[in-house]
Motif scaffolding. Structure first.
Motif, mmCIF file in Angstrom:
data_model
loop_
_atom_site.group_PDB
_atom_site.id
_atom_site.type_symbol
_atom_site.label_atom_id
_atom_site.label_comp_id
_atom_site.label_asym_id
_atom_site.label_seq_id
_atom_site.Cartn_x
_atom_site.Cartn_y
_atom_site.Cartn_z
ATOM 1 N N GLU A 20 0.858 -1.189 0.000
ATOM 2 C CA GLU A 20 0.000 0.000 0.000
ATOM 3 C C GLU A 20 0.892 1.237 0.000
ATOM 4 O OE1 GLU A 20 -3.088 0.090 2.918
ATOM 5 O OE2 GLU A 20 -3.354 -2.094 2.870
ATOM 6 N N GLN A 21 0.677 2.115 -0.966
ATOM 7 C CA GLN A 21 1.403 3.385 -1.041
ATOM 8 C C GLN A 21 0.622 4.332 -1.936
ATOM 9 O OE1 GLN A 21 5.332 3.737 -3.061
ATOM 10 N NE2 GLN A 21 6.068 4.778 -1.215
ATOM 11 N N ASN A 22 0.688 5.619 -1.621
ATOM 12 C CA ASN A 22 0.069 6.650 -2.468
ATOM 13 C C ASN A 22 -1.427 6.382 -2.679
ATOM 14 O OD1 ASN A 22 0.336 9.050 -3.973
ATOM 15 N ND2 ASN A 22 0.449 7.912 -5.900
ATOM 16 N N ARG A 23 -2.087 5.947 -1.593
ATOM 17 C CA ARG A 23 -3.524 5.667 -1.594
ATOM 18 C C ARG A 23 -3.909 4.537 -2.551
ATOM 19 N NH1 ARG A 23 -3.115 11.125 -1.635
ATOM 20 N NH2 ARG A 23 -3.758 11.308 -3.811
ATOM 21 N N HIS A 24 -2.964 3.684 -2.883
ATOM 22 C CA HIS A 24 -3.247 2.515 -3.708
ATOM 23 C C HIS A 24 -2.819 1.255 -2.964
ATOM 24 C CE1 HIS A 24 -4.287 4.759 -7.325
ATOM 25 N NE2 HIS A 24 -3.198 5.488 -7.167
ATOM 26 N N ARG A 25 -3.496 0.168 -3.271
ATOM 27 C CA ARG A 25 -3.145 -1.134 -2.706
ATOM 28 C C ARG A 25 -3.003 -2.122 -3.858
ATOM 29 N NH1 ARG A 25 -5.495 -5.969 -0.967
ATOM 30 N NH2 ARG A 25 -4.614 -6.808 0.989
ATOM 31 N N ALA A 26 -1.873 -2.814 -3.915
ATOM 32 C CA ALA A 26 -1.615 -3.745 -5.006
ATOM 33 C C ALA A 26 -1.243 -5.110 -4.451
ATOM 34 C CB ALA A 26 -0.491 -3.223 -5.906
ATOM 35 N N ALA A 27 -1.892 -6.146 -4.968
ATOM 36 C CA ALA A 27 -1.516 -7.530 -4.687
ATOM 37 C C ALA A 27 -0.752 -8.022 -5.917
ATOM 38 C CB ALA A 27 -2.738 -8.385 -4.420
ATOM 39 N N VAL A 28 0.557 -8.147 -5.784
ATOM 40 C CA VAL A 28 1.426 -8.397 -6.935
ATOM 41 C C VAL A 28 1.668 -9.896 -7.076
ATOM 42 C CG1 VAL A 28 3.573 -7.738 -8.065
ATOM 43 C CG2 VAL A 28 2.523 -6.200 -6.404
ATOM 44 N N ARG A 29 1.373 -10.421 -8.240
ATOM 45 C CA ARG A 29 1.568 -11.841 -8.512
ATOM 46 C C ARG A 29 2.964 -12.091 -9.088
ATOM 47 N NH1 ARG A 29 -3.637 -12.700 -12.227
ATOM 48 N NH2 ARG A 29 -2.660 -10.813 -13.097
ATOM 49 N N PRO A 30 3.447 -13.338 -8.990
ATOM 50 C CA PRO A 30 4.759 -13.653 -9.584
ATOM 51 C C PRO A 30 4.815 -13.263 -11.053
ATOM 52 C CG PRO A 30 4.056 -15.454 -8.169
ATOM 53 C CD PRO A 30 2.889 -14.494 -8.244
ATOM 54 N N GLY A 31 5.898 -12.594 -11.431
ATOM 55 C CA GLY A 31 6.079 -12.140 -12.804
ATOM 56 C C GLY A 31 5.608 -10.729 -13.052
ATOM 57 N N GLU A 32 4.886 -10.149 -12.092
ATOM 58 C CA GLU A 32 4.418 -8.771 -12.276
ATOM 59 C C GLU A 32 5.439 -7.777 -11.734
ATOM 60 O OE1 GLU A 32 -0.401 -8.819 -12.442
ATOM 61 O OE2 GLU A 32 0.486 -8.794 -10.434
#
Length: 341
Positions: free
Chosen positions: A92-104
């Motif tokens: 979570e950063q800059n008011r965004h939340r990312a769930a990052v998958r392998p390869g991304e």
């Protein structure tokens, strides 16, 4: 890459605090908390490429925070691009939340608070914010956004970082600086692509990235014996004359580059013990040499030995298949193009 931390080098009770210090020095200061375990396992290796740094990391499950207080105490003012190798990564950063998958891919920065829950492996490329030649107001739109790393510019950046993480080459300071330029060009091109602002890139960066895109395309089509300069040019929407000019700027011709890369693929297959049963003419044909006599002459010219004698010598005396003889027209050991090997 140079090892800067390995949990196996510490008593179990000291490993986690040592990790926190090592990553503060190698990346940026953050606070850590173990999740679901009392024993931490991890490692970090880094490679300095002038002002750019590449880090390969593996770690147990943990929660990390970069707080406003830590930013006030120490802010290296860097951007970082990471490619996830395995495991789970949520940031979570800059008011965004990312769930990052392998390869991304994930883009983030040191000057804003963030929180990450992660376990697995990743490779980071980091550099001072001031070196990125794109308007900050546009770049911040991509902070904490999961981006594909298996296509287009993302694939080129991923290939570059993966190669460096696996590389054991000792580069000269000049080579390292050139590789830093390559890395920064690829980061810039990747961000510009996802922002649809390729025209904002400096012209010299666009030319270097175009060369990398072309050589990557050729690598993927080396097995096609019908590959021509016209096809390569058409795939990149440029004229054949422009294609030749681009390669001339790098001191090679299109034909010699393709021939050199094909010879190197053949050399590796000849040295591979798992391919010892494959006939030499089949290896040659696979990599664009349909005429055995032509392949033998080309291989002897490049290596001073026939393919059969080379194979016999390698399997009799042993060889590391990753060791490259210098092939005319092919990217050489330690050059900024070496990650295509």
């Amino acid at each position: 890459m140079e090892k800067v931390f390995d949990s196996d080098d510490f008593p179990a009770e000291d490993a986690f605090s040592a990790w926190e210090k090592a990553t503060a020095d190698a990346v940026m200061p953050t606070s850590f908390k173990l999740i679901g375990t009392d024993v931490f396992r991890g490692r970090v290796s880094t490679m300095s490429l002038g002002a750019v740094q590449v880090s390969a990391m593996a770690y147990s499950s943990y929660l990390t925070r970069r707080t406003p207080k830590l930013i006030r105490v120490s802010d290296p003012e860097i951007f970082a691009f990471g490619v996830t190798g395995s495991g789970s990564h949520v940031i979570e950063q800059n008011r965004h939340r990312a769930a990052v998958r392998p390869g991304e891919l994930l883009f983030f920065e040191s000057s804003r608070p963030f929180e990450t829950h992660a376990d697995g492996e990743c490779i980071l490329i980091q550099f001072p914010r001031t070196l990125l030649p794109l308007p900050n107001r546009h770049v911040t739109r991509l902070i904490c956004q999961a981006l594909p790393g298996d296509q287009g510019m993302g694939r080129l950046l991923t290939a570059f970082l993966t190669h460096l993480a696996e590389d054991s080459t000792s580069y000269t300071p000049g080579d390292a600086a050139r590789l830093g330029t390559v890395g920064l060009d690829l980061v810039t091109a990747t961000l510009a692509h996802f922002l649809e602002r390729e025209d904002d890139m400096p012209s010299d960066s666009r030319q270097r990235v175009l060369y990398m895109r072309i050589t990557s395309f050729i690598e993927r089509h080396l097995a096609d014996s019908r590959l021509t300069a016209a096809e390569v040019a058409a795939a990149h929407h440029i004229s054949v004359r422009s294609l030749h000019r681009i390669f001339q700027q790098h001191g090679v011709t299109v034909r010699s580059w393709i021939r050199g890369r094909r010879l190197e693929r053949c050399r590796r297959d000849l040295a591979d013990p798992l391919k010892r049963h494959v006939p030499i003419h089949a290896i040659a044909a696979r990599w664009g040499f349909p005429q055995p006599a032509d392949f033998t002459r080309a291989f002897r010219t490049a290596h001073g030995i026939t393919p059969s004698d080379y194979r016999n010598h390698v399997h009799r005396h042993g060889s590391r298949t990753g060791t490259q003889s210098q092939v005319p027209g092919a990217p050489g050991q330690g050059s900024a193009d070496a990650f295509w090997r």
